[in-house]
Design an enzyme around this catalytic site. Structure first.
Site, short mmCIF file in Angstrom:
data_model
loop_
_atom_site.label_atom_id
_atom_site.label_comp_id
_atom_site.label_asym_id
_atom_site.label_seq_id
_atom_site.Cartn_x
_atom_site.Cartn_y
_atom_site.Cartn_z
N LYS A 33 7.29 -6.60 -9.11
CA LYS A 33 5.86 -6.91 -9.03
C LYS A 33 5.06 -5.69 -9.46
O LYS A 33 5.09 -4.65 -8.81
CB LYS A 33 5.45 -7.28 -7.60
N GLY A 89 4.41 3.51 -3.84
CA GLY A 89 3.04 3.20 -3.46
C GLY A 89 2.61 4.08 -2.30
O GLY A 89 3.14 5.18 -2.11
N SER A 90 1.69 3.59 -1.52
CA SER A 90 1.11 4.41 -0.46
C SER A 90 2.06 4.51 0.74
O SER A 90 2.88 3.62 0.98
CB SER A 90 -0.22 3.81 -0.02
N THR A 91 1.90 5.57 1.49
CA THR A 91 2.71 5.78 2.69
C THR A 91 2.45 4.65 3.69
O THR A 91 3.37 4.17 4.36
CB THR A 91 2.39 7.16 3.30
N GLU A 92 1.20 4.23 3.73
CA GLU A 92 0.82 3.15 4.68
C GLU A 92 1.63 1.87 4.41
O GLU A 92 2.23 1.30 5.33
CB GLU A 92 -0.66 2.91 4.42
N GLY A 134 4.38 1.70 2.61
CA GLY A 134 5.79 2.06 2.78
C GLY A 134 6.24 1.86 4.22
O GLY A 134 7.32 1.33 4.49
N GLU A 168 9.09 5.67 -2.47
CA GLU A 168 8.46 6.80 -3.16
C GLU A 168 6.99 6.72 -2.82
O GLU A 168 6.27 5.85 -3.33
CB GLU A 168 8.64 6.66 -4.68
N CYS A 174 1.08 10.85 -7.73
CA CYS A 174 1.59 11.05 -6.38
C CYS A 174 1.95 12.50 -6.13
O CYS A 174 1.80 13.00 -5.03
CB CYS A 174 2.80 10.17 -6.15
N GLU A 234 -4.39 12.57 1.26
CA GLU A 234 -4.21 12.40 -0.18
C GLU A 234 -5.49 11.77 -0.74
O GLU A 234 -5.90 10.71 -0.30
CB GLU A 234 -3.02 11.49 -0.43
P1 NAD Z 1 -0.35 0.55 -2.51
O1 NAD Z 1 0.70 0.94 -1.56
O2 NAD Z 1 -1.57 -0.07 -1.99
O3 NAD Z 1 0.21 -0.46 -3.60
C1 NAD Z 1 1.42 -0.25 -4.27
C2 NAD Z 1 2.03 -1.60 -4.58
O4 NAD Z 1 2.38 -2.25 -3.36
C3 NAD Z 1 1.11 -2.57 -5.31
O5 NAD Z 1 1.89 -3.29 -6.25
C4 NAD Z 1 0.63 -3.49 -4.20
O6 NAD Z 1 0.27 -4.76 -4.64
C5 NAD Z 1 1.84 -3.56 -3.32
N1 NAD Z 1 1.57 -3.89 -1.92
C6 NAD Z 1 0.41 -3.73 -1.22
N2 NAD Z 1 0.58 -4.16 0.04
C7 NAD Z 1 1.85 -4.59 0.16
C8 NAD Z 1 2.63 -5.13 1.22
N3 NAD Z 1 2.13 -5.30 2.42
N4 NAD Z 1 3.91 -5.44 0.98
C9 NAD Z 1 4.45 -5.24 -0.23
N5 NAD Z 1 3.76 -4.76 -1.28
C10 NAD Z 1 2.49 -4.41 -1.09
O7 NAD Z 1 -0.64 1.86 -3.31
P2 NAD Z 1 -1.65 2.06 -4.49
O8 NAD Z 1 -2.97 2.39 -3.90
O9 NAD Z 1 -1.57 0.95 -5.44
O10 NAD Z 1 -0.99 3.32 -5.20
C11 NAD Z 1 -1.30 4.59 -4.88
C12 NAD Z 1 -0.25 5.22 -3.97
O11 NAD Z 1 1.04 5.25 -4.57
C13 NAD Z 1 -0.56 6.65 -3.67
O12 NAD Z 1 -0.45 6.90 -2.30
C14 NAD Z 1 0.49 7.43 -4.43
O13 NAD Z 1 0.75 8.70 -3.93
C15 NAD Z 1 1.63 6.51 -4.43
N6 NAD Z 1 2.55 6.78 -5.54
C16 NAD Z 1 3.75 7.38 -5.27
C17 NAD Z 1 4.63 7.67 -6.29
C18 NAD Z 1 5.96 8.32 -6.01
O14 NAD Z 1 6.83 8.28 -6.86
N7 NAD Z 1 6.18 8.91 -4.86
C19 NAD Z 1 4.31 7.34 -7.60
C20 NAD Z 1 3.08 6.73 -7.84
C21 NAD Z 1 2.22 6.45 -6.79
#
Ligand code: NAD
Length: 793
Positions: A190, A242-245, A247, A264, A298, A395
């Site tokens: 996704k 994605g975000s820690t939250e 995750g 990640e 990130c 962040e």
């Molecule tokens: P996000 O966590 O909101 O979204 C990331 C993905 O998760 C999106 O595809 C979103 O649709 C999906 N998502 C949202 N809620 C979900 C749920 N409850 N269950 C499953 N999937 C869900 O993050 P964002 O705001 O899109 O991205 C920014 C974050 O990503 C930042 O915190 C950044 O540091 C992190 N990031 C980390 C890395 C890494 O490799 N460590 C790389 C890029 C981005």
């Protein structure tokens, strides 16, 4: 006029890249997309809008994936699995190679579409993202080719669910799908709801390049679609960026499901400049660290730490350099920075900067001259920031750098590590000894020396602490998509026959052993349990033996505190750790008969079986004594002038909950690899056969191991597990036993995102070295830090 006058007075004219081909591709789909499942697009649902962040105009309509769409995609992936695996490593290598070539053939189209969809400058999508995407497919084509010879004891995990964010849409797709597909898995991915277009284009191109239908499925949608992927029972592994939250949510949702998970997550990475750094190079480094991709990275170097003596000079020169950053239309080839992803993100960045100023920071921003309607935000520097300020700890995920000063290397390390995250760090010094001395002390998965934002398919990437766990890239990245072959064929659990309560007879002295008061073992001392309470231990026959301490929440806390204090073990030499293990083995062997009797008595196995268990435990200690100074890292040669050192490091304090069966051998099999790799352990031994572990106290006492390296708390396993799982100073959990133990460990680990190594109730034959010893345990006992060291002028 002199040449320098020309340089100072010349301005850039616009140099826009044509979006004609990208618009033609959108038009060929009537700018409306369904999902890509089983090799074709589904009917568009049209619920979501995909916008160009630089203008706010709509690029396309997307479909919001439902649980039924996810189900269809998982079915397609399952149906494709056997055929994909039957191709073998070489067959898949050919496909990955074809994908790499496809990316290169369509590089311009992919780069332009990425820039339109994400707002990043074309210079970056064209020169960084897309070439790195191709490189990932080439690199993992190689691992597919070598799979049979390099991973003979592993098999693919199966159908993999992958969820990626919007900051590097195509690159994150490549980081995820290249290893998954190479090693024989099929995928449901996704993309982020704001940036799904390049994933859809890629899927179409992959299909044209002959990728079998169903091997790669793309389902678009928002977080609820992601949640449906996470929840789907047909998926064996979730890989999330994605975000820690989010995750955390995913960890909680998958707890106990048996799905493997890599996370990640976010970061707040330090950028440390010592006073002997090459200042010009370091300033260019800062520019790249925080203003690459508008700071939506990130691992962005978002916390600048400058040594006091050069702080003012450095900040003055940095401000001057910032003025030269060109923020503008992303498709303009001269733009250094484009637009942020969305109005929501723009607002969040604004709010955080205002808060930073309210909390006392001085704000320096570059004046903007940008196209109307877009989500542009100026390069921003906040100075005079307190280490505890919101902007220094949260962040921001935008083009905002916060700066602080430090005096000594120790203070730099302390400030750098003062974060709940641990993704990356950058160290600038012309003294290689200083830089290489600081790098191992930083809590981060990646350290760049005199460089920043280096990425390559051959070099692992990923975090520690709340930046998540798992690595993408290189050999480490392969293991994330494989599982040990023996998991397929578990023998029956050698059930420890539960003794019916009624059959128990209270008899204080049994088996010819002298009565002892078994306490707990904390900080190298035998201590009474906090509540002065004990529990009775019984022989397998039901006879009552001695009592052992009934450990409580407080005892676990004391044990963890002792383990934290024993941090010196993590920096002890590997030779020293090996000596410790051999010495334990030696002392255990001197008392082998006594241990064998105890095992026979408490578990009911024959004298021969008990003796075999002791001998196997001694052998295992020798194995890890051997591994202690041999499980070392690798030197990667990414395409730069320099090297990257992949160094396994101890995780820290690990909570271990041992299973009931083979109480000595399972205890040693879990604890020995951890301490061999420099971790400190708080172990909860078998509940029924706790006396076997308490007998170890004297062995440990005479074994020259510093106090606090191994702590043993006897008691009710389920209760003590809960305390360990919730403790924020426990960095990882190793749990064996009933399936609900694994579920508890995973569910309660979300606080500080502990890495969990659990068995989901599966059986381990602890005598079989193939399943109970070796590289899987050593890998789980360490995380790899990649230290990039460029060299030359
Ligand atoms: P996000 O966590 O909101 O979204 C990331 C993905 O998760 C999106 O595809 C979103 O649709 C999906 N998502 C949202 N809620 C979900 C749920 N409850 N269950 C499953 N999937 C869900 O993050 P964002 O705001 O899109 O991205 C920014 C974050 O990503 C930042 O915190 C950044 O540091 C992190 N990031 C980390 C890395 C890494 O490799 N460590 C790389 C890029 C981005």
């Amino acid at each position: 006029m002199s040449v320098s006058t020309y340089f100072d007075t010349m301005d850039y004219g616009p140099a826009p890249e044509s979006d004609k081909d990208a618009r033609a591709w959108l038009a060929s789909h009537e700018a409306s997309f369904g999902h890509f499942i089983a090799g074709r697009f589904t009917q568009p649902g049209g619920q979501l809008e995909d916008l160009d962040p630089a203008s706010g105009k709509r690029l396309a309509h997307l479909t919001q994936g439902s649980a039924a769409d996810v189900d269809a995609a998982v079915n397609a992936a399952q149906a494709a699995l056997a055929g994909w695996q039957a191709l073998g490593g070489h067959g898949r290598a050919r496909h990955l190679y074809a994908l790499a070539r496809t990316v290169q053939r369509h590089a311009r189209l992919l780069a332009v579409l990425e820039t339109m969809d994400n707002g990043k400058p074309l210079r970056e999508s064209r020169d960084v993202d897309v070439p790195l995407v191709a490189r990932h497919f080439y690199h993992y084509a190689g691992w597919a080719q070598l799979q049979e010879s390099e991973f003979p004891d592993h098999v693919p995990v199966g159908v993999v669910g992958q969820i990626v964010p919007w900051n590097f849409p195509l690159l994150m797709l490549a980081w995820k799908i290249a290893p998954a597909l190479a090693l024989g898995n099929t995928v449901v991915l996704k993309p982020a709801e704001d940036t799904s277009l390049t994933a859809l284009l890629f899927a179409e191109l992959a299909q044209q390049a002959g990728l079998p239908a169903g091997v790669l499925n793309i389902v678009t949608g928002d977080g609820s679609t992601g949640a449906a992927i996470v929840a789907h029972p047909g998926i064996q592994k979730i890989a999330f960026t994605g975000s820690t939250e989010v995750g955390r949510l995913i960890r909680a949702q998958t707890a106990g499901s048996g799905k493997s998970l890599t996370l990640e997550l976010g970061g707040k990475s330090p950028f440390i400049v010592f006073d002997d750094a090459d200042i010009d190079a370091a300033i260019e480094g800062v520019i790249d660290a925080i203003w690459f991709n508008q700071g939506q990275v990130c691992c962005a170097g978002s916390r600048l730490l400058v040594q006091e003596g050069i702080h003012d000079l450095f900040i003055a020169r940095l401000k001057k350099r910032m003025e030269k950053l060109k923020v503008g239309a992303p498709l303009d080839k001269c733009s250094d920075m484009g637009a942020l992803i969305s109005p929501v993100q723009l607002e969040r960045v604004r709010r955080l900067v205002e808060q930073g100023v309210r909390e006392g920071a001085q704000c320096h921003q570059v004046a903007l001259d940008v196209p109307p309607g877009g989500c542009f935000y100026p390069p921003t520097l906040l100075t005079g920031v307190h280490p505890a300020a919101t902007v220094a700890t949260e962040e921001i995920f935008g083009p905002v750098l916060v700066a602080m000063s430090f005096r000594t290397p120790d203070e730099a390390v302390q400030l750098a590590n003062n974060s709940r995250y641990g993704l990356a760090a950058s160290v600038w010094s012309e003294t290689i000894g200083l830089a290489l001395g600081v790098a191992p002390q930083l809590k981060a998965g990646v350290v760049w020396i005199n460089s920043t934002n280096q990425f390559d398919a051959a070099v692992g990437f990923g975090g520690v602490r709340e930046s998540g766990y798992g690595r993408e890239g290189g050999r480490e990245g392969c293991y994330e998509y494989l599982k040990p072959r023996h998991r397929l064929n578990r023998a029956q659990r050698n059930a420890v026959s539960a003794t019916p309560a009624g059959a128990r007879k209270d008899s204080p002295l049994q088996g010819g052993l002298v009565d002892r008061t078994a306490k707990l073992y904390i900080g190298g001392k035998q201590v009474r349990p906090d509540g002065e309470v004990s529990m009775a231990c019984h022989a397998a026959s039901g006879e009552r033996l001695e009592d052992v301490g009934l450990g409580s929440r407080k005892d676990i806390r004391n044990a963890v505190a002792a383990a934290v204090k024993a941090g010196g073990w993590s920096s002890a030499t590997a030779h020293r750790r090996a000596q410790g293990l051999y010495y334990i083995a030696e002392n255990l062997s001197a008392r082998a008969d006594e241990f064998a009797r105890r095992i026979a008595l408490t578990t009911g196995v024959s004298a021969e079986a008990a003796r075999a268990e002791v001998d196997a435990a001694i052998k295992r200690l020798f194995s890890y004594g051997a591994w202690a100074d041999k499980y070392d890292g690798a030197v990667h040669q990414p395409p730069l002038r320099g090297v990257a050192l992949a160094m396994p490091e101890a995780i820290g304090v690990v909570g271990v909950v041992c299973p009931e069966e083979q109480p000595l051998l399972s205890f040693i099999s879990l604890v020995a690899p951890l301490i061999a790799m420099g971790n400190r352990v708080v172990a909860v031994p078998s509940q029924q056969a706790a006396l076997v572990a308490t007998d170890l106290y004297q062995v440990l006492d005479t074994s020259d191991l510093p106090g606090g390296v191994i702590n043993i708390v006897t008691g009710k396993s389920a209760e003590l597990l809960t305390v360990l799982a919730e403790h924020d100073e426990v960095d990882a959990l190793w749990v064996r036993g009933p399936a609900e133990f694994s579920a508890t460990a995973e569910r309660l680990s979300v606080g500080n995102l502990k890495r969990c190594f659990v068995d989901h109730g599966e059986v381990t034959d602890w005598h079989d070295a193939a399943q109970a010893e070796g590289s899987e345990y050593l890998r789980q006992a360490t995380h790899v830090k990649n230290i990039w060291i460029p060299y030359g002028e």
